[in-house]
Structures are given as structure tokens and as C-alpha cells.
Design a protein around this motif. Structure first.
Motif, PDB file in Angstrom:
ATOM      1  N   THR A   2       9.822  -0.299  14.053  1.00 48.87           N
ATOM      2  CA  THR A   2       9.781   1.126  13.726  1.00 48.87           C
ATOM      3  C   THR A   2       9.583   1.304  12.220  1.00 48.87           C
ATOM      4  O   THR A   2       9.763   0.368  11.430  1.00 48.87           O
ATOM      5  N   THR A   3       9.252   2.557  11.845  1.00 53.19           N
ATOM      6  CA  THR A   3       9.098   2.842  10.414  1.00 53.19           C
ATOM      7  C   THR A   3      10.422   2.602   9.693  1.00 53.19           C
ATOM      8  O   THR A   3      10.454   2.045   8.584  1.00 53.19           O
ATOM      9  N   ALA A   4      11.525   3.002  10.326  1.00 50.82           N
ATOM     10  CA  ALA A   4      12.835   2.761   9.699  1.00 50.82           C
ATOM     11  C   ALA A   4      13.049   1.262   9.484  1.00 50.82           C
ATOM     12  O   ALA A   4      13.506   0.831   8.418  1.00 50.82           O
ATOM     13  N   GLN A  48       3.406   2.310   4.748  1.00 55.33           N
ATOM     14  CA  GLN A  48       4.061   1.255   3.965  1.00 55.33           C
ATOM     15  C   GLN A  48       4.993   1.801   2.888  1.00 55.33           C
ATOM     16  O   GLN A  48       4.621   2.734   2.156  1.00 55.33           O
ATOM     17  N   PRO A  49       6.170   1.195   2.717  1.00 53.15           N
ATOM     18  CA  PRO A  49       7.077   1.613   1.648  1.00 53.15           C
ATOM     19  C   PRO A  49       6.418   1.597   0.273  1.00 53.15           C
ATOM     20  O   PRO A  49       6.541   2.558  -0.495  1.00 53.15           O
ATOM     21  N   GLN A  50       5.705   0.517  -0.060  1.00 53.94           N
ATOM     22  CA  GLN A  50       5.123   0.445  -1.412  1.00 53.94           C
ATOM     23  C   GLN A  50       4.108   1.549  -1.654  1.00 53.94           C
ATOM     24  O   GLN A  50       3.953   2.021  -2.774  1.00 53.94           O
ATOM     25  N   LEU A  51       3.425   1.973  -0.584  1.00 53.22           N
ATOM     26  CA  LEU A  51       2.430   3.030  -0.745  1.00 53.22           C
ATOM     27  C   LEU A  51       3.133   4.361  -1.017  1.00 53.22           C
ATOM     28  O   LEU A  51       2.785   5.087  -1.961  1.00 53.22           O
ATOM     29  N   LEU A  52       4.145   4.688  -0.215  1.00 55.80           N
ATOM     30  CA  LEU A  52       4.885   5.937  -0.438  1.00 55.80           C
ATOM     31  C   LEU A  52       5.493   5.965  -1.843  1.00 55.80           C
ATOM     32  O   LEU A  52       5.333   6.941  -2.586  1.00 55.80           O
TER      33      LEU A  52
END
Ligand SMILES: C[S@@+](CC[C@H](N)C(=O)[O-])C[C@H]1O[C@@H](n2cnc3c(N)ncnc32)[C@H](O)[C@@H]1O
Length: 313
Positions: A2-4, A48-52
Motif C-alpha cells: 500500500t501507499t502507507a 513515491q515519497p521522494q517525489l512528493l
């Protein structure tokens, strides 16, 4: 996953011990149903976390406090969403050259360097940067790339590069302030030394810009490799790229690069190239390490930004 889960994994495996701010934010996003719902409206590859985190920094949003980050992200979601759909995680880290240097310097010189997944091409200049391995200095000027080496001696010469070219799905231009600004935003908040290094490396590259071809590392590699000059050792190089490539394409790339003349230098996570990390010597600690390899033979554990390389005994 999941995204989480992705955000928790990023927090614990990548940001932990390296960026307290991103570790905090990623955990907070993973617990936030509103932000998760916004992210889940994007295609999976764009969550992706790094993108956000990079996009929020790029737009000038706060990344030091989870509640301020949450409020900003919700209020500016249309702009954040648009940037997450157009920009990509293309962190270009010249520091990686310090860990690659012992391998590159030991190959038959001169070299024709062909980097796939080159981003802005900053790893195409291992001959132009200065290096510091403990108290051993190599070369002069800026940037000075620091690396802790164990299990091998520091290189005594820099490679001679007579041809350099890169291939990327979306090449960035070191002479374009907007592209360099995006690379800057991709650097994690606490890493001021990396920000200075980016500016210095971009200046080196901008003084003699690399040839970067827009293309795919499978479809377009043969044509670019065919342009390498005779009399130089062709080295196909990639660092932190194949995790972005679907597994069947990774296999096609490996088959292709093995059939080319010259050498293949890679620095990728072990599983990305199908290596069983348990079959390799234990990594120095629990943080994420890539495997530095020559012609498909693992040689060393390397910290992602080239700050450490530990040769296998
Ligand atoms: C995380 S960046 C790493 C950049 C550089 N290798 C470094 O280590 O500093 C990954 C790069 O690979 C590129 N890339 C991903 N898939 C690719 C493909 N199939 N063909 C060419 N480039 C690709 C991306 O556009 C991005 O610029």
C-alpha cells in the motif's frame, strides 16, 4: 504494497539515520488518510515519497514540521499533483564517483564512458573531480568528494576519459537553472554539503556539457555504444537506476550490456540485479547499501551517495 507501506518503508529503510525531517514526514504521511487518498489518485509510479517530498520543497513548502507540511500539501494539491505527474526522481549525485573511482582507475585506460540513467550527467566526470579518502587526496579544485574506503587501497590516479555520453529517458540540462533547481530540491533537507557539492559539480559539467541522449537503456544503448571511439575502453556505467526499470527490462539490459565490448560497472541495490544479499558478505550496518559490481561480479557494498565503499574480503 500500500501507499502507507511505501512511506513507512521509505522512513525506516531510507530516511532513518540520514534525514530525520523526511523520516518524520514519511511516517506522518503513512498515518494520514487524507494525504494517502490524494496520493492514491496518482498512478502508482508517481506516489513515491521522494517525489512528493521533493516537489513540496521545490514549490517552497515546509518540510520541517509534519502539521505544516500536511496543511501546505492539502492547500496546494493541484500544483503538487501537476509537478508529481511531470517531474521525476532523478537525483544526480556526483559523490558516487568517489566509490566508483577504484574500479574505473584500474581498467585499461583511456576510457569511453557511457552512463545509462545519467540524469544531468554529473557521474560522467570522474576525471575532473577531486577526492579525499581519509587523509589521501587526489586531484584539486571543487568539488572534493569524500569517501571512506575499506578492504582496498585508495586509487592513486584518476581515470583518463576521452569520450563521455549519457542516455536517459528524461535528460536534465546542467546549464538550465530550472533543472539544477529541481536537482537541488531532490536533495534531502539536512544535506547542505550535498547541495554545495551539486552546485560545484554542475559548474564542472556546465563548463563542458555532456552529450546526453534522450532514450531508453535497452532500446537505445547499442546505437550510442557504437559511437564510442576505437582505442578507448568502453565502460557502460549505471548507479541507482535499475530500481526504476521493470524487472523484464532489467534482464534485457543485462543481456545487452554483456554482449558489448569493454566493461560494465554497476551500483545498484542487490535485489535489483537478482543477487541474494544473504549470499554476499554482511553489509557494514542496517542502512541501505548498494552493490558495486564489475562485469556482473559483486565487489563491494557502497553507501548510496558514494560516501562509503567496503570491498568484500
Ligand atoms: C535516481 S536517478 C540516478 C541518476 C544517476 N545515475 C546518479 O546516480 O546520480 C535515475 C535516472 O535513471 C533514469 N532512467 C530510469 N529508467 C530509465 C530507462 N529505462 N532508460 C534510461 N534512463 C532511465 C531516470 O530518468 C533518472 O534520471
Amino acid at each position: 504494497m500500500t501507499t502507507a507501506d511505501r512511506y513507512v518503508e521509505f522512513a525506516t529503510r531510507e530516511a532513518h539515520g540520514i534525514s530525520p525531517a523526511y523520516e518524520r514526514l514519511a511516517h506522518a504521511v503513512a498515518r494520514d488518510d487524507d494525504l494517502l487518498a490524494l496520493l492514491d489518485g496518482l498512478p502508482p509510479a508517481r506516489r513515491q515519497p521522494q517525489l512528493l517530498l521533493g516537489v513540496v520543497r521545490w514549490l517552497g513548502g515546509p518540510v520541517d514540521d509534519p502539521s505544516a507540511f500536511r496543511a501546505y500539501t492539502k492547500a496546494h494539491w493541484p500544483a503538487i499533483r501537476a509537478a508529481m505527474l511531470t517531474r521525476a526522481v532523478q537525483t544526480n549525485e556526483a559523490g558516487r564517483c568517489a566509490a566508483l573511482l577504484p574500479v574505473l582507475a584500474a581498467l585499461p585506460q583511456p576510457l569511453a564512458l557511457l552512463e545509462v540513467g545519467a540524469s544531468a550527467g554529473l557521474c560522467l566526470y570522474p576525471d575532473r573531480y577531486a577526492y579525499r579518502y581519509g587523509d589521501h587526496l587526489l586531484g584539486g579544485g571543487d568539488p572534493v568528494l569524500d569517501c571512506t574506503l575499506t578492504g582496498t587501497g585508495p586509487p592513486t590516479t584518476r581515470p583518463e576519459v576521452v569520450w563521455r555520453a549519457g542516455l536517459d529517458l528524461n535528460p536534465l540540462d546542467v546549464t538550465d537553472p530550472a533543472d539544477v533547481g529541481w536537482l537541488d530540491a531532490l536533495i534531502w533537507p539536512e544535506h547542505t554539503h550535498r547541495r554545495a557539492r551539486l552546485r560545484a559539480a554542475a559548474a564542472v559539467a556546465a563548463a563542458d556539457p555532456p552529450e546526453l541522449v534522450r532514450g531508453d537503456l535497452v532500446d537505445d544503448l547499442p546505437a550510442l555504444a557504437a559511437r564510442a571511439p576505437a582505442g578507448a575502453t568502453l565502460v557502460v556505467l549505471h548507479t541507482s537506476v535499475l530500481y526504476q526499470v521493470p524487472p523484464p527490462r532489467r534482464g534485457a539490459f543485462v543481456a545487452l550490456v554483456r554482449a558489448l565490448p569493454g566493461h560494465w560497472v554497476s551500483a545498484e541495490a542487490a535485489d535489483v540485479l537478482g543477487w541474494d544479499a544473504d549470499a554476499l558478505p554482511a553489509p557494514p550496518d542496517g542502512t541501505l547499501h548498494n552493490v558495486l559490481a564489475l562485469d556482473g561480479t559483486p565487489l563491494a557494498w557502497m553507501r548510496s551517495h558514494g560516501q562509503e565503499a567496503h570491498w568484500f574480503g
